[in-house]
Design a protein around this motif. Structure first.
Motif, PDB file in Angstrom:
ATOM      1  N   ILE A  26       0.840  -1.197   0.000  1.00 62.15           N
ATOM      2  CA  ILE A  26       0.000   0.000   0.000  1.00 62.15           C
ATOM      3  C   ILE A  26       0.879   1.253   0.000  1.00 62.15           C
ATOM      4  O   ILE A  26       1.817   1.368   0.792  1.00 62.15           O
ATOM      5  CB  ILE A  26      -0.938   0.001   1.218  1.00 62.15           C
ATOM      6  CG1 ILE A  26      -1.963  -1.138   1.082  1.00 62.15           C
ATOM      7  CG2 ILE A  26      -1.645   1.337   1.382  1.00 62.15           C
ATOM      8  CD1 ILE A  26      -2.799  -1.374   2.320  1.00 62.15           C
ATOM      9  N   ALA A  39      -2.334  -4.191  -1.357  1.00 66.01           N
ATOM     10  CA  ALA A  39      -3.608  -3.905  -2.003  1.00 66.01           C
ATOM     11  C   ALA A  39      -3.386  -3.763  -3.501  1.00 66.01           C
ATOM     12  O   ALA A  39      -2.249  -3.600  -3.969  1.00 66.01           O
ATOM     13  CB  ALA A  39      -4.241  -2.631  -1.439  1.00 66.01           C
ATOM     14  N   GLU A  41      -3.923  -1.219  -5.994  1.00 63.46           N
ATOM     15  CA  GLU A  41      -4.192   0.208  -6.130  1.00 63.46           C
ATOM     16  C   GLU A  41      -4.272   0.610  -7.605  1.00 63.46           C
ATOM     17  O   GLU A  41      -3.573   0.053  -8.452  1.00 63.46           O
ATOM     18  CB  GLU A  41      -3.099   1.027  -5.452  1.00 63.46           C
ATOM     19  CG  GLU A  41      -2.996   0.812  -3.952  1.00 63.46           C
ATOM     20  CD  GLU A  41      -1.844   1.599  -3.335  1.00 63.46           C
ATOM     21  OE1 GLU A  41      -2.008   2.113  -2.227  1.00 63.46           O
ATOM     22  OE2 GLU A  41      -0.775   1.698  -3.975  1.00 63.46           O
ATOM     23  N   ILE A 187      -9.359   1.674   0.035  1.00 64.69           N
ATOM     24  CA  ILE A 187      -8.012   1.453   0.581  1.00 64.69           C
ATOM     25  C   ILE A 187      -7.660   2.605   1.518  1.00 64.69           C
ATOM     26  O   ILE A 187      -7.123   3.644   1.125  1.00 64.69           O
ATOM     27  CB  ILE A 187      -6.973   1.303  -0.553  1.00 64.69           C
ATOM     28  CG1 ILE A 187      -7.403   0.175  -1.501  1.00 64.69           C
ATOM     29  CG2 ILE A 187      -5.597   0.992   0.028  1.00 64.69           C
ATOM     30  CD1 ILE A 187      -6.539   0.049  -2.738  1.00 64.69           C
TER      31      ILE A 187
END
Length: 408
Positions: A26, A39, A41, A187
């Motif tokens: 992240i 994550a 993204e 997120i």
């Protein structure tokens, strides 16, 4: 389309058929305190994507993603001559303006130190963030849509259900054309902390691209994602009359709820199986007619086994012959948005005759013993594609896309 690893429909398509996961550590905040630090993204710059400073300031990231994805859909559909009084909007989202709300709470409460907050320290657009309908309002305003406008928020099935709502609006003659899809940008520290608490997300932080492993025996949970996808839904004759590019036809939509557990699933897959059987009945198809299934495939043991049971229940022996895959292995799980992203993938599968693989599926869970298309894309002429969704709260949805008759 705005998705991890791709800022457009074509970039998204290439990534999912290549099976290249767009998952990384992240970058939007320091994830070090969390169990899951990875994550999927989006590399998304709102200004570079055409949004004005005013639009960026007054909207949360989920609205920004929606506006840019919808721009691409509207341009592709060439809606210039459509009656705006008969144009609707159906937006799905699970968590709405999570990022903006959390950011503003942190400021107004001085990082949580003050129980009673001073609203004067927050942005003046906080109400728009609090009310998810602001997303539909922004879309309606942008495209001059004066027909029905609604937000559908049914957790992780929101994307399918928003398209299903659009389908109903057209069937009921409430609108000629509906801009339908979903967007989520979850997120954020609060979301990551929530999924950490129930140990639903993968802690495979050292190898992010290998972390999302639907149906694999070595999976450890899902990977959070973000994104948006929109489709233009209209009656087939209306689309043909105006010379629109037609990707597919919605031939069935159904939703069920299990009333069983807030986060748990019945192992027999009964409700999801019922939704699948319903859409097949609506489309007047036999189970053997389904040429591809876009699985929910979150990568949790509970969901993958529940889903496998649902396919066997609804399709019988045909379940063992149909290719199935989960693109969450590449783009993560963007909560409410993922259903519309997966439906967009189904439309492209029908058009292009290529089934995206399930990335990271090296050793199948023995209880997930269907054809989950491991690692490599597969050429196939697909006439009917099914997508399913399963969400916290017991939501179960299914939608069937088919090639229009003249293209079959």
């Amino acid at each position: 389309m705005v998705a991890p690893g791709g800022g457009s429909r074509e970039e998204f398509w290439q990534r999912i058929v290549d099976g290249r996961p767009a998952i990384r550590r992240i970058s939007r905040f320091d994830p070090e305190p969390f169990r899951s630090q990875i994550a999927a993204e989006c590399d998304f710059d709102p200004a570079a994507s055409g949004l004005t400073p005013r639009e960026v300031r007054r909207t949360d990231r989920f609205v920004q993603l929606a506006l840019v994805a919808a721009d691409e859909a509207v341009a592709d559909a060439e809606l210039g001559g459509v009656d705006r009084d008969r144009l609707g909007v159906s937006l799905g989202t699970a968590v709405g303006s999570t990022i903006r709300l959390e950011d503003e709470y942190v400021v107004a409460s001085d990082h949580g130190r003050n129980w009673v907050v001073d609203h004067r320290h927050a942005l003046p657009f906080l109400y728009q963030s609090l009310v998810p309908s602001s997303g539909a309002a922004e879309l309606a305003t942008r495209f001059g849509a004066h027909g029905p406008a609604a937000v559908v928020s049914t957790g992780c099935t929101s994307g399918i259900d928003a398209i299903g709502h659009a389908y109903s609006l057209v069937q009921d003659d409430e609108a000629d054309v509906v801009l339908a899809g979903a967007s989520d940008a979850p997120i954020s520290p609060i979301t990551v902390a929530c999924f950490d608490a129930i140990r639903a997300t993968s802690p495979r932080n050292a190898e992010p691209t290998a972390a999302s492993r639907p149906f694999d025996n070595d999976r450890q949970g899902f990977v959070l994602g973000e994104g948006a996808a929109f489709l233009v839904v209209e009656e087939l004759g209306h689309a043909r009359a105006r010379g629109a590019r037609i990707y597919c036809e919605v031939t069935g939509y159904a939703a069920r709820a299990n009333g069983y557990h807030m986060t748990g699933l019945r192992p027999d897959g009964f409700e999801l199986g019922e939704a699948i059987a319903d859409v097949l009945h609506q489309a007047r198809l036999d189970p053997s007619d389904v040429g591809y299934i876009s699985a929910h495939g979150s990568g949790t043991r509970q969901n993958d086994r529940h889903e496998t049971a649902a396919y066997k229940r609804a399709l019988g022996e045909a379940a063992r012959k149909v290719p199935i895959s989960s693109i969450k292995s590449v783009v993560g799980h963007s909560l409410g948005a993922i259903g519309s992203i997966e439906m967009a993938a189904c439309a492209l599968v029908l058009q292009r005759g290529l089934i995206p693989p399930t990335a990271n599926l090296h050793t199948a869970d023995p209880e997930c013993d269907l054809d989950y298309t491991p690692l490599v894309a597969r050429e196939a002429v697909v006439q009917h594609a099914l997508s399913v969704g399963s969400g916290f709260g017991g939501f179960q949805s299914a939608m069937l896309f088919g090639k229009p008759a003249e293209e079959s």
